[in-house]
Motif scaffolding. Sequence first.
Motif, PDB file in Angstrom:
ATOM      1  N   VAL A   1       0.842  -1.196   0.000  1.00 27.22           N
ATOM      2  CA  VAL A   1       0.000   0.000   0.000  1.00 27.22           C
ATOM      3  C   VAL A   1       0.877   1.246   0.000  1.00 27.22           C
ATOM      4  O   VAL A   1       1.874   1.319   0.728  1.00 27.22           O
ATOM      5  N   THR A   2       0.522   2.194  -0.860  1.00 23.25           N
ATOM      6  CA  THR A   2       1.177   3.502  -0.898  1.00 23.25           C
ATOM      7  C   THR A   2       0.179   4.537  -0.412  1.00 23.25           C
ATOM      8  O   THR A   2      -0.940   4.606  -0.925  1.00 23.25           O
ATOM      9  N   ILE A   3       0.574   5.310   0.594  1.00 23.51           N
ATOM     10  CA  ILE A   3      -0.333   6.296   1.194  1.00 23.51           C
ATOM     11  C   ILE A   3      -0.012   7.674   0.648  1.00 23.51           C
ATOM     12  O   ILE A   3       1.145   8.119   0.671  1.00 23.51           O
ATOM     13  N   ILE A   4      -1.058   8.356   0.135  1.00 22.69           N
ATOM     14  CA  ILE A   4      -0.915   9.704  -0.407  1.00 22.69           C
ATOM     15  C   ILE A   4      -1.743  10.664   0.444  1.00 22.69           C
ATOM     16  O   ILE A   4      -2.891  10.367   0.776  1.00 22.69           O
ATOM     17  N   ARG A   5      -1.143  11.794   0.796  1.00 23.58           N
ATOM     18  CA  ARG A   5      -1.882  12.832   1.517  1.00 23.58           C
ATOM     19  C   ARG A   5      -1.590  14.185   0.894  1.00 23.58           C
ATOM     20  O   ARG A   5      -0.447  14.585   0.765  1.00 23.58           O
ATOM     21  N   ARG A   6      -2.673  14.834   0.472  1.00 25.25           N
ATOM     22  CA  ARG A   6      -2.583  16.159  -0.153  1.00 25.25           C
ATOM     23  C   ARG A   6      -1.553  16.203  -1.274  1.00 25.25           C
ATOM     24  O   ARG A   6      -0.716  17.091  -1.358  1.00 25.25           O
ATOM     25  N   GLY A   7      -1.613  15.184  -2.124  1.00 22.75           N
ATOM     26  CA  GLY A   7      -0.796  15.174  -3.326  1.00 22.75           C
ATOM     27  C   GLY A   7       0.612  14.647  -3.171  1.00 22.75           C
ATOM     28  O   GLY A   7       1.350  14.598  -4.152  1.00 22.75           O
ATOM     29  N   LYS A   8       1.000  14.231  -1.959  1.00 24.20           N
ATOM     30  CA  LYS A   8       2.363  13.741  -1.735  1.00 24.20           C
ATOM     31  C   LYS A   8       2.336  12.333  -1.158  1.00 24.20           C
ATOM     32  O   LYS A   8       1.430  11.975  -0.409  1.00 24.20           O
ATOM     33  N   VAL A   9       3.367  11.537  -1.512  1.00 28.59           N
ATOM     34  CA  VAL A   9       3.499  10.207  -0.925  1.00 28.59           C
ATOM     35  C   VAL A   9       3.984  10.337   0.514  1.00 28.59           C
ATOM     36  O   VAL A   9       5.015  10.964   0.782  1.00 28.59           O
ATOM     37  N   ILE A  10       3.228   9.743   1.443  1.00 30.82           N
ATOM     38  CA  ILE A  10       3.595   9.768   2.858  1.00 30.82           C
ATOM     39  C   ILE A  10       4.452   8.552   3.204  1.00 30.82           C
ATOM     40  O   ILE A  10       5.430   8.644   3.941  1.00 30.82           O
ATOM     41  N   ASP A  11       4.055   7.376   2.630  1.00 30.06           N
ATOM     42  CA  ASP A  11       4.792   6.149   2.936  1.00 30.06           C
ATOM     43  C   ASP A  11       4.329   5.051   1.991  1.00 30.06           C
ATOM     44  O   ASP A  11       3.237   5.125   1.413  1.00 30.06           O
ATOM     45  N   SER A  12       5.181   4.019   1.834  1.00 25.96           N
ATOM     46  CA  SER A  12       4.805   2.780   1.158  1.00 25.96           C
ATOM     47  C   SER A  12       5.167   1.634   2.090  1.00 25.96           C
ATOM     48  O   SER A  12       6.304   1.550   2.556  1.00 25.96           O
ATOM     49  N   VAL A  13       4.192   0.762   2.379  1.00 28.32           N
ATOM     50  CA  VAL A  13       4.415  -0.311   3.341  1.00 28.32           C
ATOM     51  C   VAL A  13       3.816  -1.611   2.824  1.00 28.32           C
ATOM     52  O   VAL A  13       2.976  -1.610   1.922  1.00 28.32           O
ATOM     53  N   THR A  14       4.283  -2.726   3.395  1.00 22.99           N
ATOM     54  CA  THR A  14       3.635  -4.002   3.114  1.00 22.99           C
ATOM     55  C   THR A  14       2.496  -4.177   4.115  1.00 22.99           C
ATOM     56  O   THR A  14       2.614  -3.817   5.288  1.00 22.99           O
ATOM     57  N   VAL A  15       1.388  -4.734   3.644  1.00 26.89           N
ATOM     58  CA  VAL A  15       0.183  -4.822   4.466  1.00 26.89           C
ATOM     59  C   VAL A  15       0.408  -5.678   5.711  1.00 26.89           C
ATOM     60  O   VAL A  15      -0.082  -5.361   6.795  1.00 26.89           O
ATOM     61  N   LYS A  16       1.190  -6.747   5.567  1.00 25.04           N
ATOM     62  CA  LYS A  16       1.398  -7.653   6.719  1.00 25.04           C
ATOM     63  C   LYS A  16       2.182  -6.987   7.843  1.00 25.04           C
ATOM     64  O   LYS A  16       2.174  -7.465   8.981  1.00 25.04           O
ATOM     65  N   ASP A  17       2.861  -5.858   7.527  1.00 24.55           N
ATOM     66  CA  ASP A  17       3.669  -5.184   8.542  1.00 24.55           C
ATOM     67  C   ASP A  17       2.997  -3.941   9.112  1.00 24.55           C
ATOM     68  O   ASP A  17       3.651  -3.113   9.765  1.00 24.55           O
ATOM     69  N   THR A  18       1.686  -3.779   8.871  1.00 27.01           N
ATOM     70  CA  THR A  18       1.001  -2.580   9.371  1.00 27.01           C
ATOM     71  C   THR A  18      -0.347  -2.954   9.965  1.00 27.01           C
ATOM     72  O   THR A  18      -0.735  -4.122   9.972  1.00 27.01           O
ATOM     73  N   THR A  19      -1.070  -1.949  10.465  1.00 22.27           N
ATOM     74  CA  THR A  19      -2.397  -2.149  11.040  1.00 22.27           C
ATOM     75  C   THR A  19      -3.344  -1.090  10.488  1.00 22.27           C
ATOM     76  O   THR A  19      -2.895  -0.033  10.000  1.00 22.27           O
ATOM     77  N   PRO A  20      -4.663  -1.324  10.563  1.00 21.20           N
ATOM     78  CA  PRO A  20      -5.610  -0.299  10.116  1.00 21.20           C
ATOM     79  C   PRO A  20      -5.425   1.035  10.838  1.00 21.20           C
ATOM     80  O   PRO A  20      -5.530   2.100  10.215  1.00 21.20           O
ATOM     81  N   ASP A  21      -5.125   0.991  12.136  1.00 20.35           N
ATOM     82  CA  ASP A  21      -4.920   2.236  12.897  1.00 20.35           C
ATOM     83  C   ASP A  21      -3.737   3.033  12.346  1.00 20.35           C
ATOM     84  O   ASP A  21      -3.805   4.257  12.211  1.00 20.35           O
ATOM     85  N   GLU A  22      -2.637   2.340  12.045  1.00 20.60           N
ATOM     86  CA  GLU A  22      -1.457   3.013  11.502  1.00 20.60           C
ATOM     87  C   GLU A  22      -1.743   3.612  10.128  1.00 20.60           C
ATOM     88  O   GLU A  22      -1.338   4.746   9.837  1.00 20.60           O
TER      89      GLU A  22
END
Length: 511
Positions: free
Chosen positions: A213-234
């Motif tokens: 998953v790649t997270i975008i906020r206000r037009g910029k990439v915030i982070d790219s992570v693997t799903v197994k290493d994260t949580t919905p809250d994060e």
Amino acid sequence: MRKDQTVVEMRGITKRFPGIVANDSISFQVKKGEIHALLGENGAGKSTLMNILFGLYEPDEGEILINEQKVDIKDPKKAIELGIGMIHQHFMLVEPYSVVQNIILGTEPTKGVTIDYAQAVRKVEELSAKYGLQVEPHQLIKDISVGMQQRVEILKTLYRGADILIFDEPTAVLTPQEIKELMEIMRSLVNEGKTIILITHKLKEIMAVCSGVTIIRRGKVIDSVTVKDTTPDELAAKMVGRKVSFSVEKQDANPSDSFLKLSNVQALDNRGILALKNLSFELKKGEILGIAGVEGNGQRELIEVITGLRRVESGEILIKDKPIHNLKPRQISESKVGYIPEDRHKTGLVLDFTVSENMVLKNYFYPEYNKNLFLNYDKINHHAVDLISEYDVRTPSETTPARALSGGNQQKVIIAREVDSDPDLLIATQPTRGLDVGAIEFIHKKLIEQRDKGKAVLLYSLELDEIMNLSDRIAVMYEGRIVGIVDPKKTSEQEIGLMMSGSKSGGEESA
């Protein structure tokens, strides 16, 4: 092709529109055979980025690599040649045409001087069987469900040879059962070697089917992570830039006087078949009554008879003991009824009007905004600026056409307009459809605020979690009847599910 090969890479992509930078030097990668999510708030720039990949927009800066080769994608035709297909949030289908006619449109196989429909049907049936899509080629688009229409869009991309499929908010208009089926279809596609990019803000779906998953906020990439290493809250915190609460905090309701009462209401659907059958219930000020049910059991017709969009055949609807059934929508609106419609494009907005014009659609004729038949745009725009700030509507300005906003921000415009009108009854139909977690949290608080101010709130949603969390009472509909009205504190999703399927009745049962 190597299993770990990068099939899509976008480097330093920037796209500007008047007054806004939609994509600000975005870079991200997708590996072969993965389902990779693009996660972000409404208006974060996700769809813009994928519209660039599909050739609908050209980037102002940056480059694109497909299968590790630099490419120049100037239009969708080039994207299709490169094996890229896009399933849009709002389907691109011709309703009077059949499934097969829509799939082959623009790429019709010929036999001599005529279209070889037999060959097209064979290929569609083969693809449908291979990927478990179960589509009937000869059905007309207008006669099939929304979920089936989406399958036609998927088949259309596969028919054109797509290996990279972009899904733009694919579950926004689907029922829970259709969502489960779509997840299985996506897994089937990647098992057959396809690669999927999923534009979404739904964390549950990302955790269920995505690997990256790649997270975008206000037009910029915030982070790219693997799903197994994260949580919905994060993921939620990265998406909106703060911690998000997934629970709805509210005090017990203090209902007072009866505001809305339906007695033995009957109404027909668009086919002339009885959709509401002697339906009765009461809604009091200071409570939220949730309407639960599998789609197609009369919920839409119920909302339409209350708002004046559908005729009542028999029975009566009272607001403060005054009959309102079969009045015109404007007369009902002026009875202090607010309405957040299910379809923001068809009945919620005039897309070519500006944001400020849409925010006064219900009261543009008031003296405050209208003098001697001329609209006072200074006051209209000033009013809109205040609501844009209060409801966090992401728009370049109040004079931007509503069409240019993301779906979620269009929804915020409608909710701002309806709540600002200070209704005594607020009818909210699918109010958070297409919204991200931060916006959902905000809208839920607004609905609770209305209840706590002593307003009556009628909530219709296909999201059972939403119904359970927000409602003070839940009316369950099955085949045009209310089979029971239950207290969410004293019931379970399983019990409501049985009632929704007609297997059980309960609570304050109605005939």
